[in-house]
Scaffold this active site. Structure first.
Site, PDB file in Angstrom:
ATOM      1  N   LYS A 170      30.042  -3.678  -2.359  1.00  0.00           N
ATOM      2  CA  LYS A 170      29.027  -4.672  -2.987  1.00  0.00           C
ATOM      3  C   LYS A 170      29.489  -5.477  -3.779  1.00  0.00           C
ATOM      4  O   LYS A 170      29.187  -6.783  -3.899  1.00  0.00           O
ATOM      5  CB  LYS A 170      27.902  -3.828  -3.652  1.00  0.00           C
ATOM      6  CG  LYS A 170      28.330  -3.023  -4.949  1.00  0.00           C
ATOM      7  CD  LYS A 170      27.580  -1.817  -5.166  1.00  0.00           C
ATOM      8  CE  LYS A 170      28.443  -0.870  -5.955  1.00  0.00           C
ATOM      9  NZ  LYS A 170      28.448   0.626  -5.468  1.00  0.00           N
ATOM     10  N   GLU A 222      26.052  -1.979   5.744  1.00  0.00           N
ATOM     11  CA  GLU A 222      24.797  -1.480   5.516  1.00  0.00           C
ATOM     12  C   GLU A 222      24.901  -0.580   4.109  1.00  0.00           C
ATOM     13  O   GLU A 222      24.043  -0.338   3.336  1.00  0.00           O
ATOM     14  CB  GLU A 222      24.470  -0.189   6.584  1.00  0.00           C
ATOM     15  CG  GLU A 222      23.167   0.200   6.759  1.00  0.00           C
ATOM     16  CD  GLU A 222      22.068  -0.740   6.453  1.00  0.00           C
ATOM     17  OE1 GLU A 222      21.605  -1.394   7.445  1.00  0.00           O
ATOM     18  OE2 GLU A 222      21.347  -0.659   5.214  1.00  0.00           O
ATOM     19  N   VAL A 229      24.378  -1.572  -0.013  1.00  0.00           N
ATOM     20  CA  VAL A 229      23.319  -1.412  -0.927  1.00  0.00           C
ATOM     21  C   VAL A 229      22.432  -0.030  -0.671  1.00  0.00           C
ATOM     22  O   VAL A 229      22.285   0.129   0.611  1.00  0.00           O
ATOM     23  CB  VAL A 229      22.267  -2.844  -0.500  1.00  0.00           C
ATOM     24  CG1 VAL A 229      20.915  -2.620  -1.437  1.00  0.00           C
ATOM     25  CG2 VAL A 229      22.876  -4.237  -0.840  1.00  0.00           C
ATOM     26  N   GLY A 244      23.244   3.091  -0.320  1.00  0.00           N
ATOM     27  CA  GLY A 244      23.938   4.107   0.177  1.00  0.00           C
ATOM     28  C   GLY A 244      23.546   4.215   1.582  1.00  0.00           C
ATOM     29  O   GLY A 244      23.602   3.594   2.660  1.00  0.00           O
ATOM     30  N   ILE A 295      20.613   4.528   2.721  1.00  0.00           N
ATOM     31  CA  ILE A 295      19.178   4.118   3.397  1.00  0.00           C
ATOM     32  C   ILE A 295      19.402   2.743   4.316  1.00  0.00           C
ATOM     33  O   ILE A 295      20.159   1.762   3.626  1.00  0.00           O
ATOM     34  CB  ILE A 295      18.495   3.499   2.049  1.00  0.00           C
ATOM     35  CG1 ILE A 295      18.247   4.974   1.226  1.00  0.00           C
ATOM     36  CG2 ILE A 295      16.760   2.967   2.557  1.00  0.00           C
ATOM     37  CD1 ILE A 295      17.418   4.542  -0.087  1.00  0.00           C
ATOM     38  N   GLU A 341      29.489   7.651 -14.588  1.00  0.00           N
ATOM     39  CA  GLU A 341      31.067   7.516 -14.889  1.00  0.00           C
ATOM     40  C   GLU A 341      31.194   7.715 -16.303  1.00  0.00           C
ATOM     41  O   GLU A 341      30.338   7.723 -17.019  1.00  0.00           O
ATOM     42  CB  GLU A 341      31.490   6.020 -14.575  1.00  0.00           C
ATOM     43  CG  GLU A 341      31.157   5.424 -13.006  1.00  0.00           C
ATOM     44  CD  GLU A 341      31.985   5.998 -12.228  1.00  0.00           C
ATOM     45  OE1 GLU A 341      33.466   5.994 -12.437  1.00  0.00           O
ATOM     46  OE2 GLU A 341      31.929   5.933 -10.861  1.00  0.00           O
ATOM     47  N   ASP A 349      25.763  -2.882 -11.722  1.00  0.00           N
ATOM     48  CA  ASP A 349      25.753  -2.363  -9.852  1.00  0.00           C
ATOM     49  C   ASP A 349      24.489  -2.975  -9.398  1.00  0.00           C
ATOM     50  O   ASP A 349      24.312  -3.575  -8.196  1.00  0.00           O
ATOM     51  CB  ASP A 349      25.663  -1.019 -10.128  1.00  0.00           C
ATOM     52  CG  ASP A 349      25.682  -0.338  -8.832  1.00  0.00           C
ATOM     53  OD1 ASP A 349      26.497  -0.366  -8.033  1.00  0.00           O
ATOM     54  OD2 ASP A 349      24.518   0.143  -8.354  1.00  0.00           O
ATOM     55  N   LYS A 399      23.937  -5.635  -6.067  1.00  0.00           N
ATOM     56  CA  LYS A 399      22.744  -5.440  -4.856  1.00  0.00           C
ATOM     57  C   LYS A 399      21.763  -6.299  -4.683  1.00  0.00           C
ATOM     58  O   LYS A 399      21.619  -6.650  -3.399  1.00  0.00           O
ATOM     59  CB  LYS A 399      22.382  -3.803  -5.189  1.00  0.00           C
ATOM     60  CG  LYS A 399      23.582  -2.889  -4.624  1.00  0.00           C
ATOM     61  CD  LYS A 399      23.203  -1.410  -5.551  1.00  0.00           C
ATOM     62  CE  LYS A 399      24.254  -0.491  -5.487  1.00  0.00           C
ATOM     63  NZ  LYS A 399      24.121   0.808  -5.966  1.00  0.00           N
ATOM     64  N   GLY A 429      26.382   9.248  -2.805  1.00  0.00           N
ATOM     65  CA  GLY A 429      27.032  10.360  -2.149  1.00  0.00           C
ATOM     66  C   GLY A 429      27.957  10.130  -0.860  1.00  0.00           C
ATOM     67  O   GLY A 429      27.519   9.229  -0.137  1.00  0.00           O
TER      68      GLY A 429
HETATM   69  P1  NDP Z   1      36.724   6.271  -4.418  1.00  0.00           P
HETATM   70  O1  NDP Z   1      37.348   5.684  -5.701  1.00  0.00           O
HETATM   71  O2  NDP Z   1      36.222   7.610  -4.175  1.00  0.00           O
HETATM   72  O3  NDP Z   1      37.983   6.066  -3.108  1.00  0.00           O
HETATM   73  C1  NDP Z   1      38.760   4.722  -3.363  1.00  0.00           C
HETATM   74  C2  NDP Z   1      39.741   5.073  -2.098  1.00  0.00           C
HETATM   75  O4  NDP Z   1      40.452   3.784  -1.873  1.00  0.00           O
HETATM   76  C3  NDP Z   1      40.868   6.094  -2.398  1.00  0.00           C
HETATM   77  O5  NDP Z   1      41.100   6.697  -1.335  1.00  0.00           O
HETATM   78  C4  NDP Z   1      42.028   5.251  -3.184  1.00  0.00           C
HETATM   79  O6  NDP Z   1      43.187   5.848  -2.686  1.00  0.00           O
HETATM   80  C5  NDP Z   1      41.955   3.929  -2.336  1.00  0.00           C
HETATM   81  N1  NDP Z   1      42.431   2.835  -2.911  1.00  0.00           N
HETATM   82  C6  NDP Z   1      42.037   2.050  -4.047  1.00  0.00           C
HETATM   83  N2  NDP Z   1      42.759   1.114  -4.212  1.00  0.00           N
HETATM   84  C7  NDP Z   1      43.798   1.106  -3.007  1.00  0.00           C
HETATM   85  C8  NDP Z   1      44.702   0.222  -2.967  1.00  0.00           C
HETATM   86  N3  NDP Z   1      45.016  -1.022  -3.715  1.00  0.00           N
HETATM   87  N4  NDP Z   1      45.619   0.426  -1.913  1.00  0.00           N
HETATM   88  C9  NDP Z   1      45.304   1.612  -1.190  1.00  0.00           C
HETATM   89  N5  NDP Z   1      44.165   2.240  -1.173  1.00  0.00           N
HETATM   90  C10 NDP Z   1      43.592   2.067  -2.274  1.00  0.00           C
HETATM   91  O7  NDP Z   1      35.668   4.917  -3.947  1.00  0.00           O
HETATM   92  P2  NDP Z   1      34.167   5.502  -3.209  1.00  0.00           P
HETATM   93  O8  NDP Z   1      34.794   6.272  -1.747  1.00  0.00           O
HETATM   94  O9  NDP Z   1      33.239   6.179  -3.975  1.00  0.00           O
HETATM   95  O10 NDP Z   1      33.857   4.200  -2.698  1.00  0.00           O
HETATM   96  C11 NDP Z   1      34.274   3.187  -1.722  1.00  0.00           C
HETATM   97  C12 NDP Z   1      33.320   2.001  -1.578  1.00  0.00           C
HETATM   98  O11 NDP Z   1      32.124   2.581  -1.160  1.00  0.00           O
HETATM   99  C13 NDP Z   1      32.977   1.380  -2.818  1.00  0.00           C
HETATM  100  O12 NDP Z   1      33.210  -0.196  -2.428  1.00  0.00           O
HETATM  101  C14 NDP Z   1      31.628   1.698  -3.327  1.00  0.00           C
HETATM  102  O13 NDP Z   1      31.162   0.655  -4.040  1.00  0.00           O
HETATM  103  C15 NDP Z   1      31.116   2.123  -2.272  1.00  0.00           C
HETATM  104  N6  NDP Z   1      29.993   3.022  -2.149  1.00  0.00           N
HETATM  105  C16 NDP Z   1      30.095   4.017  -2.833  1.00  0.00           C
HETATM  106  C17 NDP Z   1      29.129   5.331  -2.772  1.00  0.00           C
HETATM  107  C18 NDP Z   1      29.353   6.350  -3.403  1.00  0.00           C
HETATM  108  O14 NDP Z   1      28.464   7.391  -3.427  1.00  0.00           O
HETATM  109  N7  NDP Z   1      30.741   6.669  -3.718  1.00  0.00           N
HETATM  110  C19 NDP Z   1      27.792   4.835  -2.329  1.00  0.00           C
HETATM  111  C20 NDP Z   1      27.836   3.424  -1.752  1.00  0.00           C
HETATM  112  C21 NDP Z   1      28.719   2.629  -1.673  1.00  0.00           C
HETATM  113  P3  NDP Z   1      43.567   7.269  -3.573  1.00  0.00           P
HETATM  114  O15 NDP Z   1      42.699   8.237  -3.004  1.00  0.00           O
HETATM  115  O16 NDP Z   1      45.163   7.432  -3.121  1.00  0.00           O
HETATM  116  O17 NDP Z   1      43.589   6.863  -4.891  1.00  0.00           O
HETATM  117  N1  HSE Z   2      26.831   4.042  -9.205  1.00  0.00           N
HETATM  118  C1  HSE Z   2      25.892   3.819  -8.161  1.00  0.00           C
HETATM  119  C2  HSE Z   2      24.501   4.516  -8.471  1.00  0.00           C
HETATM  120  C3  HSE Z   2      26.582   4.251  -6.762  1.00  0.00           C
HETATM  121  O1  HSE Z   2      24.489   5.047  -9.373  1.00  0.00           O
HETATM  122  O2  HSE Z   2      23.733   4.218  -7.490  1.00  0.00           O
HETATM  123  C4  HSE Z   2      26.054   3.377  -5.626  1.00  0.00           C
HETATM  124  O3  HSE Z   2      26.493   2.195  -5.515  1.00  0.00           O
END
Ligand code: NDP
Ligand code: HSE
Length: 436
Positions: A106, A130, A133, A135, A137, A191, A202, A206, A308
């Protein structure tokens, strides 16, 4: 039936969401392939640290730090790194080498959407987002496709689970903001630095994405008015409940005609009082919901998990199937629709109702003085609730004044006048009323 070659899938990121997506592709690839009409092959997973512990088992030979090489070899790139760079550069490279894109990012779309969408339109690539915004849904596809023939008038979204969790605890348990935030951090919703959630950044990202889609107009994140929840007090939440409302952080995207007759888009994020009878009032804990109003469809509500890893992977995999089907069929992707290109209206032109909480001296004439300030600025009072404490000259009162509809500009002028009035000890806060 024509046999299609395996589609090459590159995954960027194997964190909370990426690890779940990798697991599903690796372990349910055949089922996905049957739905797509072509096989899929995960050709690599780019991470920062290939030796880091993962939530799911990803074969070591798939992990790479060379994301740049990986994206140039793929038919579909799934970006789950987050952040602006290197995600932006990698996606532009992927688009220019012929890949379709799935992303949950996002922040990237809200800040660089036009650049990414324009690059995709140049080469006929498609961007699916999808998960960006709310997650799990489904809300992007409904706005982009299902409601493409209707006229959306308003979206009220609870699109940030952390703040909904905090406000829900304040409402249901009477906890303070500080105690609720601490619990949200202990449970992993918030966080260590909760700024992005509690200050509404955030939700504003969205809102920018939702408003752009719903009103066929690019709404930059800078065009979204934003207030966070940190100033909301337990007393305000209690007073709201007594008056028949619950406080929610809302992302509001609205088609509005201002006082000069100009039709435009308003996108704003702030804590607001929602009537207890509204469907959004029943959204508890860290859940999300998006309430959409459209001319023909009427009100629609989309509800569920807004975050999640596993839950969000559902939205990402749905996009993967769509992207893969399109890749098999061929032809150019559908460009983002920004044909309406409406003006973005400033928050000052918005009309809504307000509840203003004040601490005042409990003395004759004080209420009349305060009422005169509302009248002077053209804001009509609808209700007054008073709670008194102390006695004699030390007596103070807390007033909660509800207004009829007024513009933000008139309300702001009234609040300034109240703050400067000798009758008012302190303006505790202002909450807007939405969802009526
Ligand atoms: P995380 O921080 O858990 O994971 C990020 C991943 O990206 C890690 O595996 C990291 O590697 C890798 N990474 C980060 N920077 C680099 C780089 N420069 N080069 C290579 N690899 C890189 O993120 P999330 O899974 O929580 O979120 C991912 C996306 O999904 C985000 O855009 C977030 O906004 C979106 N999102 C997340 C939700 C959630 O519930 N978590 C919900 C909805 C959307 P390494 O593991 O080695 O550090
Ligand atoms: N930090 C976000 C939340 C995660 O609390 O909803 C999904 O963008």
């Amino acid at each position: 039936m024509i046999e299609y070659r395996n589609l090459r899938i590159a995954l960027l990121g194997a964190g909370s969401v990426g690890a779940q997506v990798a697991d599903q592709i690796l372990n349910h690839g055949e089922e996905l392939a049957a739905r797509i009409g072509a096989g899929i092959e995960l050709i690599g997973v780019a991470v920062r640290d290939p030796k880091a512990k993962r939530d799911t088992a990803i074969p070591a030979n798939l992990l790479t730090t060379d994301a740049d090489k990986l994206v140039r070899e793929a038919d579909i790139v799934i970006e789950l790194m987050g952040g602006i760079e290197p995600a932006r550069t990698l996606l532009l490279a992927a688009i220019n080498s012929g890949a379709d894109i799935v992303t949950a990012n996002k922040a990237l779309l809200a800040n660089h959407g036009p650049e990414i969408f324009d690059a995709a339109a140049q080469v006929g690539a498609q961007i699916y987002y999808e998960a960006a915004v709310a997650g799990a849904i489904p809300i992007i596809r409904p706005l982009r496709e299902s409601l493409a023939g209707d006229r959306v008038t308003r979206i009220l979204g609870i699109v940030n689970g952390t703040t909904n969790y905090i406000l829900d605890r304040m409402d249901t348990l009477g906890d303070s903001m500080e105690a609720s935030l601490k619990t949200a951090q202990e449970l992993g919703y918030a966080e260590a630095d909760p700024t992005a959630d509690v200050e509404g950044f955030d939700a504003a990202q969205k809102a920018s994405i939702l408003a752009s889609l719903a009103f066929h107009t690019h709404v930059p994140v800078e065009g979204v008015y934003r207030e966070g929840i940190t100033k909301v007090t337990a007393e305000q939440v209690l007073a709201a409940r007594k008056a028949g409302y619950v406080v929610k952080l809302l992302a509001i995207c609205e088609r509005v005609t201002d006082s000069a007759g100009v039709e435009g888009v308003s996108a704003r994020v702030y804590p607001a009082m929602v009537p207890l009878t509204h469907p959004l009032a029943a959204v508890h804990g860290a859940n999300n919901a998006v309430f959409v109003e459209a001319d023909a469809a009427g009100p629609l509500m989309f509800y569920g998990a807004g975050a999640g890893g596993l839950q969000t992977s559902s939205a990402v995999l749905g996009d993967l199937v769509s992207a893969a089907r399109r890749h098999v069929v061929g032809g150019p992707g559908v460009a983002e629709s920004t044909h309406a290109n409406m003006p973005i209206l400033p928050v000052a032109s918005i009309r809504t109702r307000y509840h203003i909480s004040l601490e005042v001296t409990d003395a004759p004439g004080v209420l009349a003085d305060i009422a005169s300030l509302f009248a002077k600025h053209g804001v009509s009072v609808e209700s007054v609730e008073q709670k008194t404490s102390g006695e004699g000259a030390a007596a103070t009162a807390t007033l909660v004044i509800g207004t009829h509809e007024a513009t933000e500009a008139d309300l702001a002028a009234t609040v300034d006048a109240l703050a400067g009035s000798p009758a008012v000890e302190r303006v505790v806060g202002v909450l807007r009323v939405e969802g009526l």
